[in-house]
Write a protein that holds these residues in place. Sequence first.
Motif, PDB file in Angstrom:
ATOM      1  N   UNK A 179       0.823  -1.222   0.000  1.00 12.38           N
ATOM      2  CA  UNK A 179       0.000   0.000   0.000  1.00 12.38           C
ATOM      3  C   UNK A 179       0.850   1.261   0.000  1.00 12.38           C
ATOM      4  N   UNK A 180       2.079   1.170   0.500  1.00  9.47           N
ATOM      5  CA  UNK A 180       2.960   2.349   0.543  1.00  9.47           C
ATOM      6  C   UNK A 180       3.484   2.718  -0.844  1.00  9.47           C
ATOM      7  N   UNK A 181       3.333   1.792  -1.802  1.00  6.92           N
ATOM      8  CA  UNK A 181       3.925   2.035  -3.120  1.00  6.92           C
ATOM      9  C   UNK A 181       2.872   2.207  -4.207  1.00  6.92           C
ATOM     10  N   UNK A 182       1.647   2.530  -3.803  1.00  7.54           N
ATOM     11  CA  UNK A 182       0.600   2.711  -4.822  1.00  7.54           C
ATOM     12  C   UNK A 182      -0.436   3.706  -4.334  1.00  7.54           C
ATOM     13  N   UNK A 183      -1.241   4.180  -5.265  1.00  4.65           N
ATOM     14  CA  UNK A 183      -2.390   5.004  -4.915  1.00  4.65           C
ATOM     15  C   UNK A 183      -3.539   4.040  -4.597  1.00  4.65           C
ATOM     16  N   UNK A 218       0.119  -6.531  14.765  1.00  7.05           N
ATOM     17  CA  UNK A 218       0.118  -6.741  13.308  1.00  7.05           C
ATOM     18  C   UNK A 218       0.854  -5.591  12.608  1.00  7.05           C
ATOM     19  N   UNK A 219       1.864  -5.933  11.822  1.00  8.08           N
ATOM     20  CA  UNK A 219       2.596  -4.890  11.076  1.00  8.08           C
ATOM     21  C   UNK A 219       2.266  -4.936   9.580  1.00  8.08           C
ATOM     22  N   UNK A 220       1.667  -6.054   9.136  1.00  8.65           N
ATOM     23  CA  UNK A 220       1.242  -6.169   7.727  1.00  8.65           C
ATOM     24  C   UNK A 220       0.080  -7.137   7.646  1.00  8.65           C
ATOM     25  N   UNK A 221      -0.911  -6.790   6.819  1.00  6.22           N
ATOM     26  CA  UNK A 221      -2.016  -7.715   6.543  1.00  6.22           C
ATOM     27  C   UNK A 221      -1.850  -8.205   5.118  1.00  6.22           C
ATOM     28  N   UNK A 222      -1.681  -9.525   4.984  1.00  4.34           N
ATOM     29  CA  UNK A 222      -1.527 -10.158   3.675  1.00  4.34           C
ATOM     30  C   UNK A 222      -2.782 -10.960   3.377  1.00  4.34           C
ATOM     31  N   UNK A 223      -3.700 -10.329   2.693  1.00  5.89           N
ATOM     32  CA  UNK A 223      -4.958 -10.977   2.326  1.00  5.89           C
ATOM     33  C   UNK A 223      -4.772 -11.717   1.006  1.00  5.89           C
ATOM     34  N   UNK A 228      -1.181  -5.512  -0.127  1.00  7.90           N
ATOM     35  CA  UNK A 228      -0.639  -5.843   1.197  1.00  7.90           C
ATOM     36  C   UNK A 228      -0.724  -4.563   2.023  1.00  7.90           C
ATOM     37  N   UNK A 229      -1.437  -4.629   3.143  1.00  3.05           N
ATOM     38  CA  UNK A 229      -1.699  -3.430   3.931  1.00  3.05           C
ATOM     39  C   UNK A 229      -0.652  -3.278   5.028  1.00  3.05           C
ATOM     40  N   UNK A 230       0.010  -2.117   5.072  1.00  2.00           N
ATOM     41  CA  UNK A 230       0.980  -1.840   6.137  1.00  2.00           C
ATOM     42  C   UNK A 230       0.654  -0.516   6.832  1.00  2.00           C
ATOM     43  N   UNK A 231       0.556   0.571   6.049  1.00  2.00           N
ATOM     44  CA  UNK A 231       0.288   1.864   6.701  1.00  2.00           C
ATOM     45  C   UNK A 231      -1.213   2.124   6.868  1.00  2.00           C
ATOM     46  N   UNK A 232      -2.049   1.255   6.290  1.00  2.00           N
ATOM     47  CA  UNK A 232      -3.505   1.452   6.365  1.00  2.00           C
ATOM     48  C   UNK A 232      -4.201   0.395   7.211  1.00  2.00           C
ATOM     49  N   UNK A 233      -3.451  -0.281   8.065  1.00  2.00           N
ATOM     50  CA  UNK A 233      -4.014  -1.413   8.821  1.00  2.00           C
ATOM     51  C   UNK A 233      -5.228  -0.996   9.649  1.00  2.00           C
ATOM     52  N   UNK A 237      -8.985  -2.631   9.106  1.00  2.00           N
ATOM     53  CA  UNK A 237      -9.677  -3.349  10.199  1.00  2.00           C
ATOM     54  C   UNK A 237     -10.941  -2.584  10.572  1.00  2.00           C
ATOM     55  N   UNK A 238     -10.877  -1.259  10.560  1.00  2.00           N
ATOM     56  CA  UNK A 238     -12.041  -0.428  10.874  1.00  2.00           C
ATOM     57  C   UNK A 238     -13.200  -0.656   9.916  1.00  2.00           C
ATOM     58  N   UNK A 239     -12.888  -0.764   8.619  1.00  2.00           N
ATOM     59  CA  UNK A 239     -13.937  -1.002   7.617  1.00  2.00           C
ATOM     60  C   UNK A 239     -14.598  -2.359   7.865  1.00  2.00           C
ATOM     61  N   UNK A 240     -13.785  -3.384   8.082  1.00  2.00           N
ATOM     62  CA  UNK A 240     -14.335  -4.726   8.323  1.00  2.00           C
ATOM     63  C   UNK A 240     -15.120  -4.776   9.631  1.00  2.00           C
ATOM     64  N   UNK A 241     -14.621  -4.076  10.641  1.00  2.00           N
ATOM     65  CA  UNK A 241     -15.319  -4.052  11.932  1.00  2.00           C
ATOM     66  C   UNK A 241     -16.698  -3.407  11.780  1.00  2.00           C
ATOM     67  N   UNK A 242     -16.720  -2.275  11.106  1.00  2.00           N
ATOM     68  CA  UNK A 242     -17.967  -1.533  10.972  1.00  2.00           C
ATOM     69  C   UNK A 242     -18.995  -2.299  10.129  1.00  2.00           C
ATOM     70  N   UNK A 243     -18.536  -2.823   8.993  1.00  2.00           N
ATOM     71  CA  UNK A 243     -19.446  -3.551   8.113  1.00  2.00           C
ATOM     72  C   UNK A 243     -19.975  -4.813   8.787  1.00  2.00           C
ATOM     73  N   UNK A 244     -19.142  -5.476   9.572  1.00  2.00           N
ATOM     74  CA  UNK A 244     -19.582  -6.726  10.201  1.00  2.00           C
ATOM     75  C   UNK A 244     -20.514  -6.466  11.391  1.00  2.00           C
ATOM     76  N   UNK A 245     -20.538  -5.213  11.855  1.00  2.00           N
ATOM     77  CA  UNK A 245     -21.555  -4.830  12.866  1.00  2.00           C
ATOM     78  C   UNK A 245     -22.803  -4.265  12.189  1.00  2.00           C
ATOM     79  N   UNK A 246     -22.807  -4.206  10.864  1.00  2.00           N
ATOM     80  CA  UNK A 246     -23.910  -3.653  10.059  1.00  2.00           C
ATOM     81  C   UNK A 246     -24.163  -2.190  10.413  1.00  2.00           C
TER      82      UNK A 246
END
Length: 402
Positions: A179-183, A218-223, A228-233, A237-246
Motif C-alpha cells: 500500500x505504501x507504493x501505490x495510490x 500486526x505490522x502487515x495484513x496479507x490478504x 498488502x496493507x501496512x500503513x492502512x491497517x 480493520x475499521x472497515x471490516x469491523x464496521x461492516x460486520x456490525x452492520x
Amino acid sequence: MEHKTRIKGNVHYVGVNDRTKHRFESMWPLPYGVSYNSYLIDDEMVALVDTVDICYFEVYLRKIKQVIGERPINYLIINHMEPDHSGSLRLIKQHYPDIVIVGNKQTFGMIEGFYGVTGEQYLVKDGDFLALGHHKLRFYMTPMVHWPETMMTFDETDGVLFSGDGFGCFGTIDGGFLDTKMNVDKYWDEMVRYYSNIVGKYGSPVQKALQKLGGLPISAICSTHGPVWTENIAKVIGIYDRLSRYDADEGVVIVYGSMYGNTEQMAEAIAEELSAQGIKNIVMHNVTKSHPSYIIADIFRYKGLIIGSPTYSNQIFPEVDAVLSKILLREVKGRYLGYFGSFAWAGAAVKRLAEFAEKSKFELIGDPVEMKMAMKELTYTQSENLARAMADRLKKDRKNNE
C-alpha cells in the motif's frame, strides 16, 4: 529481481492478477479486475501460504522460483480452500512432491474432495504453532469467514498476518503490491463491495475473528485479494469491523423497478423530499440498470432503505424480487425500511414488499405508498410523507449521536 517481491524480512509476494474475468463467483462485476495473492516465506524451511487460480500456474511457478530457485518448498499452508486460492494445489504437489500440507481438519476433507490430493499433512488446531527457523507461525481458526475451514496464519517474528479472504478487496495490483507504493484510492469502495457481496452474511463470525486477532501486534495484513496493507491497517480493520456490525452512515438507498416510468416518478418524489429535509446521501438504483453488486454495497453503506416496485403478472417486479432475496441472504441488520408500489388493475407489489418487510426484521418507517396507474396529487403527498418519516428517523439518530 528478488527484492521486488519482498514484503518484509523473508516474506515475499508471489501473487498474480486477473484482468480478464468479467464476474467474480460468476456474479460480481470486476471493473478493476482482481488479484489472487500467495506468499512465500524463504526461511530454513520454506513455506508457501495459499496458492492461486489454476489458470495462472505457469506465471505463479516462475514467481516462486525467482525467490527460491530450485530449492524445495517444505510446507504449503492452506488458509482457505476456495478454488481461486487452492486451484494450483495439485500442480504444486506435482512440482514439489515432498511438500507437507498444513491445514485444519475441515481443510483436508476439502483437499481430497476438490483435488484428490492426499499425502503428508500437518493438522493444526487453534493456537498451534510451526517454526520455520527464523519465522514462527501461529494458526488462528476463523470459521465462516467465509467458509467453514477458514483460518489465519500469524508470523510472530515479523508481525505479518496472512488473513485469507479476510480484509480482502476487489481490484488488481498494478505494479507494486504494498500500500505504501501505490495510490490506494480505488480500493476503499471495492473493499466495501467485496465485503458486502462475498462476506456480508457472516458479520458475527467476522466479529469473533476480530476479537481473536485483537491483541496481535500486526505490522502487515496479507490478504488473498488486494494490496498488502501496512500503513492502512487501522483503516482496513475499521472497515471490516464496521461492516460486520452492520453499522452505517446517514443516508438513503432508493431501490426501484419501473417499466414505463410511473414507479420511477414516485422514487423521484421521495428523493426530492429527502433532499428538502436535509438528507444529503441519497443513492438511487434502477434495478434494471444498476448491478445488484453495487446496490448491496450501498445498502451496507447507508442506514435508510426505500424499495419500490410495479406489479408484474400479479407478482413483484422480477428484478426487484432478485435484489430482495440478496438482501435477505446477507441477513443485513438494523436498517430503516420504507416501501412503495404501483399497479394497473390488480395490486400485488406492495403486498409482496410487506412480506419482505416482515422477513427482513428492519424497522418499518412511515406508511407504504400504493399507486394505481399514474401519479396523482395524492401520490405525491403520500410519497413526500414517506420521505419525511424516513428523514425524521435519520435525524433522530443524528441528535442521539451529538
